[in-house]
Motif scaffolding. Structure first.
Motif, PDB file in Angstrom:
ATOM      1  N   LEU A  25      14.628  91.955 -22.573  1.00 40.75           N
ATOM      2  CA  LEU A  25      15.747  91.194 -23.100  1.00 40.75           C
ATOM      3  C   LEU A  25      16.709  92.132 -23.823  1.00 40.75           C
ATOM      4  N   SER A  26      17.948  91.693 -23.970  1.00 43.67           N
ATOM      5  CA  SER A  26      18.919  92.471 -24.723  1.00 43.67           C
ATOM      6  C   SER A  26      18.532  92.480 -26.206  1.00 43.67           C
ATOM      7  N   ALA A  29      18.974  89.069 -28.072  1.00 46.88           N
ATOM      8  CA  ALA A  29      18.501  87.919 -27.300  1.00 46.88           C
ATOM      9  C   ALA A  29      17.954  86.821 -28.207  1.00 46.88           C
ATOM     10  N   THR A  30      18.119  85.596 -27.741  1.00 49.09           N
ATOM     11  CA  THR A  30      17.579  84.442 -28.449  1.00 49.09           C
ATOM     12  C   THR A  30      16.287  83.987 -27.763  1.00 49.09           C
ATOM     13  N   ASP A  33      17.079  82.705 -24.425  1.00 45.13           N
ATOM     14  CA  ASP A  33      17.217  83.769 -23.430  1.00 45.13           C
ATOM     15  C   ASP A  33      15.848  84.171 -22.890  1.00 45.13           C
ATOM     16  N   CYS A  34      14.866  84.193 -23.769  1.00 46.27           N
ATOM     17  CA  CYS A  34      13.504  84.532 -23.363  1.00 46.27           C
ATOM     18  C   CYS A  34      12.958  83.483 -22.393  1.00 46.27           C
ATOM     19  N   ALA A  36      14.704  81.597 -20.444  1.00 42.89           N
ATOM     20  CA  ALA A  36      15.429  81.789 -19.182  1.00 42.89           C
ATOM     21  C   ALA A  36      14.817  82.937 -18.382  1.00 42.89           C
TER      22      ALA A  36
END
Length: 81
Positions: A25-26, A29-30, A33-34, A36
């Motif tokens: 992840l960036s 990241a939230t 996002d994880c 996703a």
């Protein structure tokens, strides 16, 4: 990009074939996002859109920003009585 460790329990571990996975992840990241990223893994498309998320032993929302040192767990719906 950083590695994030995600613990999976019960049905979620069955769906992804492991009790623990790592996702890239960036840095900002939230938790959403994880989720996703997990949904792109084999079996991940069967995860619910809003599973119970636990970061460092506390329930969080998908909006929380993750640190690579965080332990993130996905818990199936809890029942009790």
């Amino acid at each position: 990009m950083t590695h994030h460790r995600v613990l999976l329990f019960a049905r979620y571990a069955e769906l992804l074939g492991a009790g623990e996975v790592a996702v890239e992840l960036s840095h900002d990241a939230t938790a959403a996002d994880c989720i996703a990223a997990l949904r792109t893994l084999p079996g991940g498309d069967l995860l619910p859109s809003h599973p119970v998320l636990v970061r460092n032993h506390a329930i969080v929302t998908g909006a929380v920003v993750l640190d690579p040192s965080d332990e993130l767990a996905l818990l199936p719906p809890l029942a009790g009585g």
